[in-house]
Write a protein that holds these residues in place. Structure first.
Motif, PDB file in Angstrom:
ATOM      1  N   ILE A 186     -59.881   0.133  50.642  1.00  7.65           N
ATOM      2  CA  ILE A 186     -58.656   0.164  49.804  1.00  7.65           C
ATOM      3  C   ILE A 186     -57.497   0.674  50.717  1.00  7.65           C
ATOM      4  CG2 ILE A 186     -57.589   0.776  47.885  1.00  7.65           C
ATOM      5  CD1 ILE A 186     -60.384   0.232  46.443  1.00  7.65           C
ATOM      6  N   GLY A 187     -57.972   2.103  51.317  1.00  7.39           N
ATOM      7  CA  GLY A 187     -56.930   2.696  51.962  1.00  7.39           C
ATOM      8  C   GLY A 187     -56.499   1.938  53.312  1.00  7.39           C
ATOM      9  N   ALA A 188     -57.283   1.172  53.815  1.00  4.01           N
ATOM     10  CA  ALA A 188     -56.922   0.628  54.974  1.00  4.01           C
ATOM     11  C   ALA A 188     -55.872  -0.544  54.617  1.00  4.01           C
ATOM     12  CB  ALA A 188     -58.187  -0.265  55.496  1.00  4.01           C
ATOM     13  N   CYS A 189     -56.296  -1.264  53.530  1.00  4.64           N
ATOM     14  CA  CYS A 189     -55.466  -2.275  53.015  1.00  4.64           C
ATOM     15  C   CYS A 189     -53.834  -1.847  52.795  1.00  4.64           C
ATOM     16  CB  CYS A 189     -55.799  -2.829  51.727  1.00  4.64           C
ATOM     17  SG  CYS A 189     -55.083  -4.124  50.855  1.00  4.64           S
ATOM     18  N   PHE A 190     -53.849  -0.528  52.163  1.00  2.55           N
ATOM     19  CA  PHE A 190     -52.590   0.046  52.047  1.00  2.55           C
ATOM     20  C   PHE A 190     -51.728   0.598  53.241  1.00  2.55           C
ATOM     21  CE2 PHE A 190     -54.181   0.801  47.500  1.00  2.55           C
ATOM     22  CZ  PHE A 190     -53.138   0.158  46.989  1.00  2.55           C
ATOM     23  N   LEU A 191     -52.453   0.930  54.260  1.00  2.00           N
ATOM     24  CA  LEU A 191     -52.002   1.196  55.433  1.00  2.00           C
ATOM     25  C   LEU A 191     -51.480  -0.019  56.130  1.00  2.00           C
ATOM     26  CD1 LEU A 191     -51.088   3.400  57.705  1.00  2.00           C
ATOM     27  CD2 LEU A 191     -53.702   2.908  58.577  1.00  2.00           C
ATOM     28  N   ILE A 192     -52.088  -1.121  56.081  1.00  3.75           N
ATOM     29  CA  ILE A 192     -51.764  -2.175  56.892  1.00  3.75           C
ATOM     30  C   ILE A 192     -50.416  -2.847  56.211  1.00  3.75           C
ATOM     31  CG2 ILE A 192     -52.417  -4.563  57.004  1.00  3.75           C
ATOM     32  CD1 ILE A 192     -55.220  -4.008  57.388  1.00  3.75           C
ATOM     33  N   CYS A 208     -50.888  10.013  68.691  1.00  3.28           N
ATOM     34  CA  CYS A 208     -50.071  10.109  67.516  1.00  3.28           C
ATOM     35  C   CYS A 208     -50.252   8.677  66.782  1.00  3.28           C
ATOM     36  CB  CYS A 208     -48.912  10.836  67.729  1.00  3.28           C
ATOM     37  SG  CYS A 208     -48.871  12.412  68.268  1.00  3.28           S
ATOM     38  N   LEU A 209     -51.073   7.890  66.950  1.00  3.28           N
ATOM     39  CA  LEU A 209     -50.921   6.667  66.261  1.00  3.28           C
ATOM     40  C   LEU A 209     -51.510   6.898  64.659  1.00  3.28           C
ATOM     41  CD1 LEU A 209     -53.065   4.547  68.744  1.00  3.28           C
ATOM     42  CD2 LEU A 209     -50.836   4.538  68.710  1.00  3.28           C
ATOM     43  N   GLN A 210     -51.067   5.628  64.036  1.00  4.71           N
ATOM     44  CA  GLN A 210     -51.121   5.793  62.534  1.00  4.71           C
ATOM     45  C   GLN A 210     -52.477   6.011  61.886  1.00  4.71           C
ATOM     46  OE1 GLN A 210     -48.449   5.065  60.414  1.00  4.71           O
ATOM     47  NE2 GLN A 210     -47.048   5.020  62.227  1.00  4.71           N
ATOM     48  N   GLU A 211     -52.638   6.713  60.880  1.00  2.15           N
ATOM     49  CA  GLU A 211     -53.910   6.827  60.345  1.00  2.15           C
ATOM     50  C   GLU A 211     -53.623   7.276  58.845  1.00  2.15           C
ATOM     51  OE1 GLU A 211     -55.669  11.206  60.453  1.00  2.15           O
ATOM     52  OE2 GLU A 211     -54.864  10.712  62.397  1.00  2.15           O
ATOM     53  N   ILE A 212     -54.876   7.182  58.059  1.00  2.00           N
ATOM     54  CA  ILE A 212     -54.767   7.500  56.714  1.00  2.00           C
ATOM     55  C   ILE A 212     -56.070   8.094  56.183  1.00  2.00           C
ATOM     56  CG2 ILE A 212     -55.552   5.195  55.846  1.00  2.00           C
ATOM     57  CD1 ILE A 212     -53.493   5.565  53.408  1.00  2.00           C
ATOM     58  N   GLU A 213     -55.679   9.072  55.375  1.00  2.00           N
ATOM     59  CA  GLU A 213     -57.124   9.763  54.594  1.00  2.00           C
ATOM     60  C   GLU A 213     -57.348   9.390  53.286  1.00  2.00           C
ATOM     61  OE1 GLU A 213     -58.143  14.175  55.243  1.00  2.00           O
ATOM     62  OE2 GLU A 213     -57.324  13.996  53.269  1.00  2.00           O
ATOM     63  N   ILE A 214     -58.608   8.967  53.010  1.00  2.00           N
ATOM     64  CA  ILE A 214     -59.140   8.565  51.616  1.00  2.00           C
ATOM     65  C   ILE A 214     -59.830   9.781  51.215  1.00  2.00           C
ATOM     66  CG2 ILE A 214     -60.572   6.997  50.443  1.00  2.00           C
ATOM     67  CD1 ILE A 214     -58.943   6.082  53.765  1.00  2.00           C
ATOM     68  N   GLY A 238     -63.307   9.402  53.960  1.00  2.00           N
ATOM     69  CA  GLY A 238     -63.336   8.393  54.968  1.00  2.00           C
ATOM     70  C   GLY A 238     -61.837   8.489  55.523  1.00  2.00           C
ATOM     71  N   TYR A 239     -61.653   7.709  56.733  1.00  2.00           N
ATOM     72  CA  TYR A 239     -60.242   7.838  57.621  1.00  2.00           C
ATOM     73  C   TYR A 239     -60.138   6.390  58.146  1.00  2.00           C
ATOM     74  CZ  TYR A 239     -60.887  12.790  57.376  1.00  2.00           C
ATOM     75  OH  TYR A 239     -61.181  14.087  56.988  1.00  2.00           O
ATOM     76  N   VAL A 240     -59.106   6.125  58.159  1.00  2.00           N
ATOM     77  CA  VAL A 240     -58.581   4.713  59.050  1.00  2.00           C
ATOM     78  C   VAL A 240     -57.693   5.205  59.857  1.00  2.00           C
ATOM     79  CG1 VAL A 240     -57.653   2.352  58.797  1.00  2.00           C
ATOM     80  CG2 VAL A 240     -58.841   3.258  56.704  1.00  2.00           C
ATOM     81  N   ILE A 241     -58.264   4.957  61.098  1.00  2.00           N
ATOM     82  CA  ILE A 241     -57.475   5.468  62.609  1.00  2.00           C
ATOM     83  C   ILE A 241     -56.936   4.083  63.107  1.00  2.00           C
ATOM     84  CG2 ILE A 241     -57.376   6.732  64.475  1.00  2.00           C
ATOM     85  CD1 ILE A 241     -57.899   8.343  62.066  1.00  2.00           C
TER      86      ILE A 241
END
Length: 318
Positions: free
Chosen positions: A294-300, A189-195, A204-207
């Motif tokens: 861009i989604g990865a940047c917001f998750l970070i 259940c680690l962090q992720e974001i869907e774009i 795409g996804y950032v996992i």
């Protein structure tokens, strides 16, 4: 009578007429009746104005009914007045609507706006960001859409929806972050974001990838196939310097770009959570993957830099 003939034969320098011709236009001193706005522009058969002629109307204003090409757009929804928007380039083949802006840039700057209410009261408000190219032209405007209870109860680990609009006010990218575990001791259940681009269509996804010391992420396409890797430093602390998260190939042997959290000064870092980021990626990278970056940047940002300087995360993972 002789006096009138003398006046008739005098030259009229204001009209450049030869001697013997009466003036066809009133002299310069003539102001006209109330509401008089001057003479119309050149009529049919007259030569065009000389180079440098500003045309009718006050200086700085465009001439009505004249086409304007490749001009920056001002004062569009969601942006501050006076900041130009990036002109829209022709869309590439199979490009999702609104992502054509990303086809001609290899660097993005993301500036989070300072919320005065949040600074004065500590009450968490929806984040807002300006997304610009390297020339300072606004490419997109991003705004968080999260309810008050979620923002203030869950803090930086909150789930959120972040909507990104272009210069026409269209929502072109939607970021969806679900609620996930924030402990580095739990590998599930680690962090992720869907774009999504356009909204409702995942691109795409950032996992987050579990690691005991380093912040690591995997970039996936719409089919959830691994495309790239992201690796950050062991200690994520922006103390008087930038923090770089390297974008690497799948084997992590080649660095193709980076996401950098820029140092914004001691006062802003200590008393606000408004951060500045820079993203660098190959110019020929697929526009969908650029949107995923861009989604990865917001998750970070939310994972490591959403808190103020006194509360900022000091470890690479949660």
């Amino acid at each position: 009578m002789d006096k009138q003939n003398t006046q008739m034969n005098a030259s009229h320098p204001e009209t450049n007429l030869p001697v013997g011709y009466p003036p066809q236009y009133p002299p310069t001193a003539f102001q006209g009746p109330p509401g008089y706005n001057g003479y119309p522009g050149p009529q049919v058969g007259y030569p065009p104005p000389p180079a440098g002629h500003s045309g009718p109307g006050p200086a700085g204003f465009p001439v009505p009914n004249q086409p304007m090409y490749n001009q920056p757009v001002y004062n569009q929804p969601g942006g501050a007045a006076g900041i130009p928007w990036m002109p829209a380039p022709p869309p590439p083949l199979n490009c999702p609507p609104g992502l054509e802006y990303l086809s001609q840039i290899d660097q993005i700057l993301i500036h989070q706006q300072i919320e005065l209410l949040e600074v004065l009261t500590g009450f968490e408000t929806n984040n807002k960001y300006e997304i610009k190219n390297s020339f300072g032209q606004r490419v997109y405007f991003a705004a968080e859409d999260t309810d008050c209870c979620t923002r203030n109860c869950c803090g930086p680990s909150r789930p959120f929806t972040l909507r990104i609009i272009d210069n026409m006010g269209r929502e072109v990218i939607t970021l969806e972050r679900p609620l996930r575990c924030n402990s580095c001791c739990c590998p599930c259940c680690l962090q992720e974001i869907e774009i999504q681009a356009p909204p409702g269509v995942p691109v795409g996804y950032v996992i987050q990838t579990w690691h005991p010391c380093l912040p690591k992420f995997t970039i996936q396409n719409e089919k959830r196939e691994d495309v790239l890797k992201i690796s950050g430093p062991c200690v994520v602390c922006s103390c008087c310097g930038d923090v770089d998260f390297e974008i690497k190939s799948l084997d992590e042997q080649c660095v193709v770009g980076k996401i950098s959290k820029h140092w914004t000064g001691i006062l802003r870092e200590a008393f606000t959570d408004a951060d500045n980021f820079g993203i660098q990626f190959p110019l020929d990278l697929d526009v969908k993957m650029k949107a995923v970056m861009i989604g990865a940047c917001f998750l970070i940002d939310f994972m490591f830099f959403e808190s103020t300087g006194s509360q900022e995360q000091k470890s690479g993972v949660w």
